[in-house]
Design an enzyme around this catalytic site. Sequence first.
Site, PDB file in Angstrom:
ATOM      1  N   LYS A  94       0.861  -1.186   0.000  1.00 44.77           N
ATOM      2  CA  LYS A  94       0.000   0.000   0.000  1.00 44.77           C
ATOM      3  C   LYS A  94       0.893   1.229   0.000  1.00 44.77           C
ATOM      4  CE  LYS A  94      -3.966   2.142   0.774  1.00 44.77           C
ATOM      5  NZ  LYS A  94      -3.866   2.675  -0.614  1.00 44.77           N
ATOM      6  N   GLN A 115       7.281   4.172   3.666  1.00 39.42           N
ATOM      7  CA  GLN A 115       5.879   3.768   3.751  1.00 39.42           C
ATOM      8  C   GLN A 115       5.717   2.486   4.576  1.00 39.42           C
ATOM      9  OE1 GLN A 115       3.651   5.731   1.574  1.00 39.42           O
ATOM     10  NE2 GLN A 115       2.066   4.944   2.929  1.00 39.42           N
ATOM     11  N   LYS A 118       5.724   3.614   8.144  1.00 43.75           N
ATOM     12  CA  LYS A 118       4.540   4.441   8.383  1.00 43.75           C
ATOM     13  C   LYS A 118       3.290   3.571   8.522  1.00 43.75           C
ATOM     14  CE  LYS A 118       4.233   7.735   5.503  1.00 43.75           C
ATOM     15  NZ  LYS A 118       3.996   8.723   4.457  1.00 43.75           N
ATOM     16  N   LYS A 130       5.315   2.132  -3.228  1.00 41.09           N
ATOM     17  CA  LYS A 130       5.157   3.471  -3.810  1.00 41.09           C
ATOM     18  C   LYS A 130       5.329   3.349  -5.316  1.00 41.09           C
ATOM     19  CE  LYS A 130       4.454   7.746  -2.400  1.00 41.09           C
ATOM     20  NZ  LYS A 130       3.751   8.260  -1.219  1.00 41.09           N
ATOM     21  N   GLY A 169      -3.182   8.236  -3.967  1.00 43.13           N
ATOM     22  CA  GLY A 169      -2.614   9.437  -4.584  1.00 43.13           C
ATOM     23  C   GLY A 169      -1.344   9.894  -3.873  1.00 43.13           C
ATOM     24  N   ASP A 170      -0.680  10.863  -4.465  1.00 44.67           N
ATOM     25  CA  ASP A 170       0.483  11.533  -3.864  1.00 44.67           C
ATOM     26  C   ASP A 170       0.662  12.811  -4.688  1.00 44.67           C
ATOM     27  OD1 ASP A 170       2.798  11.102  -1.844  1.00 44.67           O
ATOM     28  OD2 ASP A 170       3.860  11.702  -3.640  1.00 44.67           O
ATOM     29  N   THR A 213      -4.486  13.482   5.665  1.00 49.79           N
ATOM     30  CA  THR A 213      -3.044  13.665   5.884  1.00 49.79           C
ATOM     31  C   THR A 213      -2.767  15.005   6.576  1.00 49.79           C
ATOM     32  OG1 THR A 213      -2.644  12.375   3.888  1.00 49.79           O
ATOM     33  CG2 THR A 213      -0.779  13.609   4.762  1.00 49.79           C
ATOM     34  N   ASN A 244      -2.829  19.187  -1.567  1.00 48.99           N
ATOM     35  CA  ASN A 244      -3.757  18.488  -0.671  1.00 48.99           C
ATOM     36  C   ASN A 244      -3.345  18.585   0.795  1.00 48.99           C
ATOM     37  OD1 ASN A 244      -4.104  15.718   0.854  1.00 48.99           O
ATOM     38  ND2 ASN A 244      -5.899  16.005  -0.433  1.00 48.99           N
ATOM     39  N   SER A 382      -6.896   5.583   4.253  1.00 47.02           N
ATOM     40  CA  SER A 382      -6.896   4.693   3.090  1.00 47.02           C
ATOM     41  C   SER A 382      -7.140   3.255   3.537  1.00 47.02           C
ATOM     42  CB  SER A 382      -5.551   4.756   2.365  1.00 47.02           C
ATOM     43  OG  SER A 382      -5.552   5.795   1.425  1.00 47.02           O
TER      44      SER A 382
HETATM   45  P1  NDP Z   1       0.069  17.904  -4.156  1.00 48.03           P
HETATM   46  O1  NDP Z   1       0.487  17.543  -5.534  1.00 48.03           O
HETATM   47  O2  NDP Z   1      -1.360  18.067  -3.859  1.00 48.03           O
HETATM   48  O3  NDP Z   1       0.836  19.225  -3.693  1.00 48.03           O
HETATM   49  C1  NDP Z   1       2.223  19.287  -3.665  1.00 48.03           C
HETATM   50  C2  NDP Z   1       2.644  20.694  -3.313  1.00 48.03           C
HETATM   51  O4  NDP Z   1       4.060  20.726  -3.137  1.00 48.03           O
HETATM   52  C3  NDP Z   1       2.323  21.698  -4.409  1.00 48.03           C
HETATM   53  O5  NDP Z   1       2.095  22.947  -3.826  1.00 48.03           O
HETATM   54  C4  NDP Z   1       3.612  21.687  -5.240  1.00 48.03           C
HETATM   55  O6  NDP Z   1       3.819  22.866  -5.988  1.00 48.03           O
HETATM   56  C5  NDP Z   1       4.663  21.566  -4.134  1.00 48.03           C
HETATM   57  N1  NDP Z   1       5.844  20.907  -4.674  1.00 48.03           N
HETATM   58  C6  NDP Z   1       5.930  19.673  -5.223  1.00 48.03           C
HETATM   59  N2  NDP Z   1       7.177  19.421  -5.626  1.00 48.03           N
HETATM   60  C7  NDP Z   1       7.892  20.525  -5.341  1.00 48.03           C
HETATM   61  C8  NDP Z   1       9.251  20.874  -5.505  1.00 48.03           C
HETATM   62  N3  NDP Z   1      10.133  20.007  -6.049  1.00 48.03           N
HETATM   63  N4  NDP Z   1       9.629  22.099  -5.065  1.00 48.03           N
HETATM   64  C9  NDP Z   1       8.756  22.969  -4.509  1.00 48.03           C
HETATM   65  N5  NDP Z   1       7.444  22.689  -4.329  1.00 48.03           N
HETATM   66  C10 NDP Z   1       7.034  21.488  -4.724  1.00 48.03           C
HETATM   67  O7  NDP Z   1       0.727  16.774  -3.217  1.00 48.03           O
HETATM   68  P2  NDP Z   1       0.339  16.380  -1.728  1.00 48.03           P
HETATM   69  O8  NDP Z   1      -0.103  17.582  -0.989  1.00 48.03           O
HETATM   70  O9  NDP Z   1      -0.522  15.203  -1.788  1.00 48.03           O
HETATM   71  O10 NDP Z   1       1.759  15.878  -1.165  1.00 48.03           O
HETATM   72  C11 NDP Z   1       2.668  16.754  -0.517  1.00 48.03           C
HETATM   73  C12 NDP Z   1       3.647  15.933   0.300  1.00 48.03           C
HETATM   74  O11 NDP Z   1       2.934  15.153   1.271  1.00 48.03           O
HETATM   75  C13 NDP Z   1       4.498  14.929  -0.490  1.00 48.03           C
HETATM   76  O12 NDP Z   1       5.762  14.803   0.127  1.00 48.03           O
HETATM   77  C14 NDP Z   1       3.725  13.630  -0.308  1.00 48.03           C
HETATM   78  O13 NDP Z   1       4.542  12.489  -0.480  1.00 48.03           O
HETATM   79  C15 NDP Z   1       3.281  13.776   1.135  1.00 48.03           C
HETATM   80  N6  NDP Z   1       2.160  12.939   1.532  1.00 48.03           N
HETATM   81  C16 NDP Z   1       0.958  13.038   0.889  1.00 48.03           C
HETATM   82  C17 NDP Z   1      -0.107  12.251   1.285  1.00 48.03           C
HETATM   83  C18 NDP Z   1      -1.468  12.410   0.709  1.00 48.03           C
HETATM   84  O14 NDP Z   1      -2.406  11.832   1.268  1.00 48.03           O
HETATM   85  N7  NDP Z   1      -1.667  13.168  -0.340  1.00 48.03           N
HETATM   86  C19 NDP Z   1       0.066  11.223   2.329  1.00 48.03           C
HETATM   87  C20 NDP Z   1       1.345  11.268   2.996  1.00 48.03           C
HETATM   88  C21 NDP Z   1       2.346  12.079   2.573  1.00 48.03           C
HETATM   89  P3  NDP Z   1       3.619  22.825  -7.570  1.00 48.03           P
HETATM   90  O15 NDP Z   1       2.161  22.648  -7.772  1.00 48.03           O
HETATM   91  O16 NDP Z   1       4.147  24.117  -8.066  1.00 48.03           O
HETATM   92  O17 NDP Z   1       4.426  21.633  -8.070  1.00 48.03           O
END
Ligand code: NDP
Length: 452
Positions: A94, A115, A118, A130, A169-170, A213, A244, A382
Amino acid sequence: MTRDKVPTLQEFVEGLEKRNPGQPEFIQAVKEVAEGVLEHVRDHPRYNDHQILERLAEPDRVISFRVCWHDDKGHVRVNRGYRIQNNNAIGPYKGGIRFHPTVNQSVLKFLAFEQTFKNALTGLPMGGAKGGANLDPKGKSDAEIMRFCQSFMSELYRHLGEDVDIPAGDIGVGGREIGYMFGQYKRITNRYVGVLTGKGMEFGGSPIRVEATGYGAVYFMEDMLKRVNESLEGRTCIVSGSGNVAQHAVEKILALGGKPVTLSDSSGFIFDKAGISTEKLAFVKDLKNNRRGRIEDYAGEFGAEFHARARPWTVPGELAFPCATQNEISADDAKTMLSNGVVAVAEGANMPSTLEAVKLFQYARIKFAPGKAANAGGVAVSGLEMSQNSARITWKEQELQRLLRDIMQEIHDRCQHYGGVAGEANYIDYVKGANVGGFVKVADAMIAQGIV
Ligand code: NDP
C-alpha cells in the site's frame, strides 16, 4: 548457533551505498532509520540473526515500465512508470502514486521504504509500496491526463489487486487521476474492487480521505504540545506547499486556533501577515484544485507578500508544517527557523528535512515529528477505505473523524514509548520512536514468516 556481528552504522551505510549507486534519497531514508534501529538491534540480536534491516532495505520488487500516450496535438509521448513493492510482511502492499518530473527510482525507493514503517505505525494491516511516473502534469489538459492514466494503468494493473497492492494518490495524483486509473483497471479486468484508495465518494471513496493527511499532521502537533501542556491556540504557523496536505493542514490549524501565515508552490511562497483565514483558504482550494493556478495569485488577490523561487523558512513563527516535498528544509533553513523561534515541526510531506536539518532540530531539543509518523493519517484512512470496500459499506463521517483522531494519538504514543532518551525525562526523540516502533512490528512478522 554463531551470531553475526551487528554492523556499525558506517559499515551498514557503506554496504548500502555500494548496492545502490546514484540513489541519494534512498540512502538518506535508510540511513536515518538505521541510526535508531541498529541500537535496538544490538539489544535484540534476533533481528540481526534474521538480517531484518538488510532485508527491509532491499525492496521485494522494483517494477519499471514504459508509458506511451498521445498529446492533444497527436504527438507520441514517452514516460517511465514505476511501482516499488518494498515489503508485505504485515499486509498487502500500500502506498501512493506520484506524477512529477523529479520521479526516479531513488525517490520512489525512499518513499516505499518509509511507507513500510509508516503503515506499521498506523496499526492497520498494510505493507509498504510506492509508484509513479516522471510526468510533469503542469499545463496538461484533462484529456491528456486521462490518456496518460489509462496507459499507465494498462501496464500497472497486472501487479495490483485488492489483496495484493492497493495504490493511492500523492504529489500530482488526486481525485481526478485516481478516477481515471480506477476506470481503466475496471475496463481491463472487468472487476469492481477496492484496488485504489482516494476514490470519489460516488464509487467507493471514504469520507475524510482527502483531509486526513493534513488533519493528521496537525493532530500530531497537537499531541506533542499537549504532552507539555501547550496548544496551537494563537501560535503562528509556517506552512509550505499548497496542495492536498498543505490545504488541510491549514484548515485544521485554523480549527484549533492557530494562525497560518505562509503557503508555497514550486515557484515561490506567499507570506500573509494578517493570517490565512477560512475565506482565503477557500480561494487557495479553488485556485489549486479547479483552476490549477500558481500561489502567486494569492498575493495579488489579498495583498500579501510573494517571494519568487524561495521557501517560507525565513518567516518568523513557532510551529512549522513542511507539506510540499522531500529535502525542502536544508541545514541553513533549519538554523534560520531555530533563530526565528520555531519550537516544533510536524512533517506533512515525506522527508522534507535533510538529515543535517533533522540533526539540528534534535540537537536544539525542539519537538520534531518525522513524516512517517506525522503524515500517517492519510494512509490510515486509506486503510479504512479498504475495509469499507471489502464490506461494501460506507461509514459515517463522524465515525471516521473519531478513528483518525484516535489513530494519530496511538501513533504519537507509540513514538513516545520507543523514543525515550536516557536521563532526559522531558525529551522525546520522535525520529527514533517512529523508526523503532515501525521496525519492531514489521520485524516480528518477518521472523514469524521465515526466510522469504
Ligand atoms: P500535491 O500535488 O497536492 O501538492 C504538492 C505541493 O508541493 C504543491 O504545492 C507543489 O507545488 C509543491 N511541490 C511539489 N514538488 C515541489 C518541488 N520540487 N519544489 C517545490 N514545491 C514542490 O501533493 P500532496 O499535498 O498530496 O503531497 C505533498 C507531500 O505530502 C508529499 O511529500 C507527499 O509524499 C506527502 N504525503 C501526501 C499524502 C497524501 O495523502 N496526499 C500522504 C502522505 C504524505 P507545484 O504545484 O508548483 O508543483
